[in-house]
Design a protein around this motif. Structure first.
Motif, PDB file in Angstrom:
ATOM      1  N   LEU A  10     -10.617  -3.926 -44.406  1.00  0.00           N
ATOM      2  CA  LEU A  10     -11.127  -2.780 -43.652  1.00  0.00           C
ATOM      3  C   LEU A  10     -10.240  -2.467 -42.444  1.00  0.00           C
ATOM      4  O   LEU A  10      -9.920  -1.307 -42.179  1.00  0.00           O
ATOM      5  CB  LEU A  10     -12.566  -3.046 -43.194  1.00  0.00           C
ATOM      6  N   VAL A  11      -9.845  -3.506 -41.727  1.00  0.00           N
ATOM      7  CA  VAL A  11      -8.955  -3.312 -40.579  1.00  0.00           C
ATOM      8  C   VAL A  11      -7.606  -2.765 -41.057  1.00  0.00           C
ATOM      9  O   VAL A  11      -7.020  -1.882 -40.426  1.00  0.00           O
ATOM     10  CB  VAL A  11      -8.786  -4.613 -39.765  1.00  0.00           C
ATOM     11  N   GLY A  46      -6.563   7.545 -27.037  1.00  0.00           N
ATOM     12  CA  GLY A  46      -7.129   6.266 -27.470  1.00  0.00           C
ATOM     13  C   GLY A  46      -7.939   5.601 -26.373  1.00  0.00           C
ATOM     14  O   GLY A  46      -9.014   5.049 -26.627  1.00  0.00           O
ATOM     15  N   ALA A  47      -7.437   5.668 -25.135  1.00  0.00           N
ATOM     16  CA  ALA A  47      -8.167   5.092 -23.999  1.00  0.00           C
ATOM     17  C   ALA A  47      -9.478   5.828 -23.754  1.00  0.00           C
ATOM     18  O   ALA A  47     -10.451   5.238 -23.293  1.00  0.00           O
ATOM     19  CB  ALA A  47      -7.299   5.131 -22.740  1.00  0.00           C
ATOM     20  N   PHE A  48      -9.519   7.103 -24.075  1.00  0.00           N
ATOM     21  CA  PHE A  48     -10.743   7.884 -23.917  1.00  0.00           C
ATOM     22  C   PHE A  48     -11.731   7.612 -25.048  1.00  0.00           C
ATOM     23  O   PHE A  48     -12.932   7.442 -24.824  1.00  0.00           O
ATOM     24  CB  PHE A  48     -10.406   9.378 -23.874  1.00  0.00           C
ATOM     25  N   ILE A  49     -11.229   7.525 -26.261  1.00  0.00           N
ATOM     26  CA  ILE A  49     -12.090   7.373 -27.434  1.00  0.00           C
ATOM     27  C   ILE A  49     -12.688   5.961 -27.546  1.00  0.00           C
ATOM     28  O   ILE A  49     -13.832   5.799 -27.957  1.00  0.00           O
ATOM     29  CB  ILE A  49     -11.322   7.741 -28.720  1.00  0.00           C
ATOM     30  N   SER A  64     -22.046  -1.096 -37.910  1.00  0.00           N
ATOM     31  CA  SER A  64     -21.899  -2.537 -38.107  1.00  0.00           C
ATOM     32  C   SER A  64     -20.640  -3.020 -37.392  1.00  0.00           C
ATOM     33  O   SER A  64     -19.750  -2.242 -37.061  1.00  0.00           O
ATOM     34  CB  SER A  64     -21.791  -2.856 -39.599  1.00  0.00           C
ATOM     35  N   SER A  65     -20.568  -4.320 -37.197  1.00  0.00           N
ATOM     36  CA  SER A  65     -19.385  -4.886 -36.549  1.00  0.00           C
ATOM     37  C   SER A  65     -18.136  -4.639 -37.394  1.00  0.00           C
ATOM     38  O   SER A  65     -17.035  -4.494 -36.863  1.00  0.00           O
ATOM     39  CB  SER A  65     -19.576  -6.378 -36.287  1.00  0.00           C
ATOM     40  N   LYS A  66     -18.303  -4.548 -38.711  1.00  0.00           N
ATOM     41  CA  LYS A  66     -17.164  -4.261 -39.595  1.00  0.00           C
ATOM     42  C   LYS A  66     -16.615  -2.861 -39.343  1.00  0.00           C
ATOM     43  O   LYS A  66     -15.400  -2.657 -39.279  1.00  0.00           O
ATOM     44  CB  LYS A  66     -17.574  -4.383 -41.063  1.00  0.00           C
ATOM     45  N   VAL A  67     -17.504  -1.902 -39.199  1.00  0.00           N
ATOM     46  CA  VAL A  67     -17.076  -0.519 -38.950  1.00  0.00           C
ATOM     47  C   VAL A  67     -16.422  -0.422 -37.579  1.00  0.00           C
ATOM     48  O   VAL A  67     -15.375   0.217 -37.419  1.00  0.00           O
ATOM     49  CB  VAL A  67     -18.265   0.463 -39.074  1.00  0.00           C
ATOM     50  N   VAL A  68     -17.010  -1.068 -36.586  1.00  0.00           N
ATOM     51  CA  VAL A  68     -16.436  -1.040 -35.240  1.00  0.00           C
ATOM     52  C   VAL A  68     -15.048  -1.681 -35.235  1.00  0.00           C
ATOM     53  O   VAL A  68     -14.107  -1.155 -34.636  1.00  0.00           O
ATOM     54  CB  VAL A  68     -17.374  -1.721 -34.215  1.00  0.00           C
ATOM     55  N   THR A  70     -13.012  -1.893 -37.800  1.00  0.00           N
ATOM     56  CA  THR A  70     -12.136  -0.989 -38.544  1.00  0.00           C
ATOM     57  C   THR A  70     -11.648   0.142 -37.647  1.00  0.00           C
ATOM     58  O   THR A  70     -10.457   0.469 -37.631  1.00  0.00           O
ATOM     59  CB  THR A  70     -12.870  -0.406 -39.765  1.00  0.00           C
ATOM     60  N   LEU A  71     -12.564   0.729 -36.889  1.00  0.00           N
ATOM     61  CA  LEU A  71     -12.211   1.867 -36.037  1.00  0.00           C
ATOM     62  C   LEU A  71     -11.473   1.452 -34.770  1.00  0.00           C
ATOM     63  O   LEU A  71     -10.533   2.127 -34.347  1.00  0.00           O
ATOM     64  CB  LEU A  71     -13.475   2.654 -35.670  1.00  0.00           C
ATOM     65  N   SER A  72     -11.892   0.348 -34.138  1.00  0.00           N
ATOM     66  CA  SER A  72     -11.273  -0.041 -32.869  1.00  0.00           C
ATOM     67  C   SER A  72      -9.965  -0.808 -33.081  1.00  0.00           C
ATOM     68  O   SER A  72      -8.900  -0.339 -32.680  1.00  0.00           O
ATOM     69  CB  SER A  72     -12.248  -0.852 -32.016  1.00  0.00           C
ATOM     70  N   THR A  73     -10.031  -1.938 -33.719  1.00  0.00           N
ATOM     71  CA  THR A  73      -8.834  -2.758 -33.920  1.00  0.00           C
ATOM     72  C   THR A  73      -7.885  -2.125 -34.930  1.00  0.00           C
ATOM     73  O   THR A  73      -6.681  -2.058 -34.702  1.00  0.00           O
ATOM     74  CB  THR A  73      -9.227  -4.170 -34.392  1.00  0.00           C
ATOM     75  N   GLY A  74      -8.441  -1.627 -36.024  1.00  0.00           N
ATOM     76  CA  GLY A  74      -7.600  -1.027 -37.061  1.00  0.00           C
ATOM     77  C   GLY A  74      -7.060   0.325 -36.672  1.00  0.00           C
ATOM     78  O   GLY A  74      -5.872   0.478 -36.373  1.00  0.00           O
ATOM     79  N   LEU A  75      -7.924   1.327 -36.641  1.00  0.00           N
ATOM     80  CA  LEU A  75      -7.479   2.705 -36.417  1.00  0.00           C
ATOM     81  C   LEU A  75      -6.915   2.917 -35.009  1.00  0.00           C
ATOM     82  O   LEU A  75      -5.765   3.327 -34.850  1.00  0.00           O
ATOM     83  CB  LEU A  75      -8.639   3.673 -36.678  1.00  0.00           C
TER      84      LEU A  75
END
Length: 138
Positions: A10-11, A46-49, A64-68, A70-75
């Motif tokens: 996911l990440v 990125g700093a704003f989002i 979920s922690s998986k989605v977070v 994926t979006l934070s660390t990954g995207l």
């Protein structure tokens, strides 16, 4: 597949999307004077989002922690880029472009902090408005 393997994938998908968005942004914000506008825009957005994602979207939509991750660390992790910020700063330093270097460092560091605060305020405001609307609907 074990849980860690799923999270890793996911990440990886998030990073793939984020890096593509980052490249697209570098094409859109390409300057002729050598100022790293694309990197600046990526890091500030990125700093704003990021705080909005963590403080509002996660709670509002029960992500979920998986989605977070994926979006934070990954995207967002691959979309924003400290290494490019450092390389761009060094390039401006080596070329003797002191004014651009000072502007870039100031806007990136202080601007990143300010937009992160704004992202937090935006998240809090949205959460408060959601709460008020929910109470009015009762």
């Amino acid at each position: 597949m074990k849980e860690r393997g799923k999270i890793f994938l996911l990440v990886l998908v998030g990073a793939f999307i984020g890096s593509d968005l980052r490249y697209l942004e570098s094409l859109i914000f390409k300057t002729t004077n050598g100022f790293p506008l694309g990197t600046l825009v990526a890091n500030l957005t990125g700093a704003f989002i990021m705080p909005f994602l963590i403080h509002y979207l996660q709670d509002r939509y029960n992500l979920s922690s998986k989605v977070v991750l994926t979006l934070s660390t990954g995207l967002l992790g691959s979309y924003t880029t400290f290494s490019t910020f450092t390389a761009d700063s060094y390039r401006l330093y080596q070329s003797g472009n002191w004014v651009s270097l000072l502007i870039y460092l100031t806007i990136t560091i202080l601007g990143g902090f300010v937009v992160a605060i704004l992202g937090n305020y935006w998240a809090a405001s949205r959460a408060f408005n959601d709460y008020v609307k929910k109470e009015q609907d009762r």
